[in-house]
Design an enzyme around this catalytic site. Sequence first.
Site, PDB file in Angstrom:
ATOM      1  NE  ARG A  97      -2.048  -6.000   7.084  1.00  0.00           N
ATOM      2  CZ  ARG A  97      -3.035  -6.762   6.608  1.00  0.00           C
ATOM      3  NH1 ARG A  97      -3.422  -7.841   7.272  1.00  0.00           N
ATOM      4  NH2 ARG A  97      -3.635  -6.435   5.477  1.00  0.00           N
ATOM      5  CE1 TYR A 105      -9.176  -3.318  -0.141  1.00  0.00           C
ATOM      6  CE2 TYR A 105      -8.384  -1.276  -1.106  1.00  0.00           C
ATOM      7  CZ  TYR A 105      -8.149  -2.436  -0.390  1.00  0.00           C
ATOM      8  OH  TYR A 105      -6.893  -2.719   0.086  1.00  0.00           O
ATOM      9  CD  GLU A 158      -8.474  -9.309  -3.722  1.00  0.00           C
ATOM     10  OE1 GLU A 158      -9.276  -8.924  -2.861  1.00  0.00           O
ATOM     11  OE2 GLU A 158      -7.311  -9.683  -3.436  1.00  0.00           O
ATOM     12  CG  ASN A 206      -3.470  -2.660   6.654  1.00  0.00           C
ATOM     13  OD1 ASN A 206      -3.321  -2.208   5.516  1.00  0.00           O
ATOM     14  ND2 ASN A 206      -4.409  -3.526   6.951  1.00  0.00           N
ATOM     15  CB  THR A 238      -7.034  -6.430   9.249  1.00  0.00           C
ATOM     16  OG1 THR A 238      -7.347  -7.601   8.488  1.00  0.00           O
ATOM     17  CG2 THR A 238      -7.398  -5.196   8.461  1.00  0.00           C
ATOM     18  CG  PHE A 272     -13.643   0.448   6.787  1.00  0.00           C
ATOM     19  CD1 PHE A 272     -13.105  -0.018   5.602  1.00  0.00           C
ATOM     20  CD2 PHE A 272     -14.319  -0.453   7.602  1.00  0.00           C
ATOM     21  CE1 PHE A 272     -13.230  -1.351   5.221  1.00  0.00           C
ATOM     22  CE2 PHE A 272     -14.451  -1.791   7.233  1.00  0.00           C
ATOM     23  CZ  PHE A 272     -13.907  -2.236   6.037  1.00  0.00           C
ATOM     24  CG  HIS A 296      -5.236  -6.324  -0.246  1.00  0.00           C
ATOM     25  ND1 HIS A 296      -6.405  -6.431   0.463  1.00  0.00           N
ATOM     26  CD2 HIS A 296      -5.362  -7.139  -1.321  1.00  0.00           C
ATOM     27  CE1 HIS A 296      -7.221  -7.275  -0.173  1.00  0.00           C
ATOM     28  NE2 HIS A 296      -6.612  -7.706  -1.261  1.00  0.00           N
ATOM     29  NE  ARG A 353      -6.345 -13.837   5.169  1.00  0.00           N
ATOM     30  CZ  ARG A 353      -6.852 -12.618   5.031  1.00  0.00           C
ATOM     31  NH1 ARG A 353      -6.614 -11.903   3.929  1.00  0.00           N
ATOM     32  NH2 ARG A 353      -7.595 -12.085   5.982  1.00  0.00           N
ATOM     33  CE  LYS A 382      -3.842  -2.334   2.327  1.00  0.00           C
ATOM     34  NZ  LYS A 382      -4.954  -2.177   3.328  1.00  0.00           N
TER      35      LYS A 382
HETATM   36  P1  CMP Z   1      -7.327  -4.830   3.272  1.00  0.00           P
HETATM   37  O1  CMP Z   1      -6.876  -6.228   3.438  1.00  0.00           O
HETATM   38  O2  CMP Z   1      -6.663  -4.030   2.216  1.00  0.00           O
HETATM   39  O3  CMP Z   1      -8.895  -4.841   2.977  1.00  0.00           O
HETATM   40  C1  CMP Z   1      -9.733  -3.752   3.317  1.00  0.00           C
HETATM   41  C2  CMP Z   1      -9.039  -2.722   4.141  1.00  0.00           C
HETATM   42  O4  CMP Z   1      -9.880  -1.834   4.841  1.00  0.00           O
HETATM   43  C3  CMP Z   1      -8.235  -3.396   5.227  1.00  0.00           C
HETATM   44  O5  CMP Z   1      -7.130  -4.062   4.666  1.00  0.00           O
HETATM   45  C4  CMP Z   1      -7.926  -2.207   6.132  1.00  0.00           C
HETATM   46  O6  CMP Z   1      -6.735  -1.523   5.725  1.00  0.00           O
HETATM   47  C5  CMP Z   1      -9.114  -1.275   5.903  1.00  0.00           C
HETATM   48  N1  CMP Z   1      -9.966  -1.119   7.079  1.00  0.00           N
HETATM   49  C6  CMP Z   1     -10.197   0.021   7.736  1.00  0.00           C
HETATM   50  N2  CMP Z   1     -11.018  -0.170   8.766  1.00  0.00           N
HETATM   51  C7  CMP Z   1     -11.323  -1.486   8.790  1.00  0.00           C
HETATM   52  C8  CMP Z   1     -12.125  -2.314   9.625  1.00  0.00           C
HETATM   53  N3  CMP Z   1     -12.802  -1.825  10.657  1.00  0.00           N
HETATM   54  N4  CMP Z   1     -12.191  -3.650   9.350  1.00  0.00           N
HETATM   55  C9  CMP Z   1     -11.539  -4.161   8.292  1.00  0.00           C
HETATM   56  N5  CMP Z   1     -10.761  -3.423   7.451  1.00  0.00           N
HETATM   57  C10 CMP Z   1     -10.644  -2.099   7.706  1.00  0.00           C
END
Ligand code: CMP
Length: 140
Positions: free
Chosen positions: A103, A50, A127, A113, A92, A58, A116, A86, A10
């Site tokens: 992370r 997304y 994806e 974070n 996350t 969010f 992805h 993962r 990211k």
């Molecule tokens: P990612 O795996 O890129 O997929 C969706 C992204 O939304 C996640 O990582 C986070 O960076 C972001 N995000 C922000 N707030 C939340 C939340 N409450 N739960 C899950 N993802 C979140």
Amino acid sequence: AVERTLSIIKPDGVEKNIIGEVYSRFEKAGLKIIAARMMHLSQDQAEGFYAVHKERPFFADLVKFMTSGPVMVQVLEGENAISRNRELMGATNPAEAEPGTIRADFAKTIDANVVHGSDGEDTARSEIEFFFKNDDICPR
Ligand code: CMP
């Protein structure tokens, strides 16, 4: 089984100059980078990528963050690539990520974070298709 998964470094990871560090973790874990592309996502691309999160509170912040700077997008291939990636990423929310994960080591917030990774076989397939044509992928 040998799987493919989509990974994104990211904008915060690119800005921190840790593309190589993250790639090294993939490689040491037995994941091969079989396609890669640096790009600055447009609003439409980030919203499209997304789309499953469209109704989440969010979503707007997520899209804003993901368009804030360039990202590095790659396809990883290897044994159990989806879950292995993962595990390397950690939870996350970086505050909940296991020590030694990407992370835990580099991420600041749940949006910033660093990485992805696809969360299952179906999302991995869609994806990967979102960013790469078949000809862009170089398995070996
Ligand atoms: P990612 O795996 O890129 O997929 C969706 C992204 O939304 C996640 O990582 C986070 O960076 C972001 N995000 C922000 N707030 C939340 C939340 N409450 N739960 C899950 N993802 C979140």
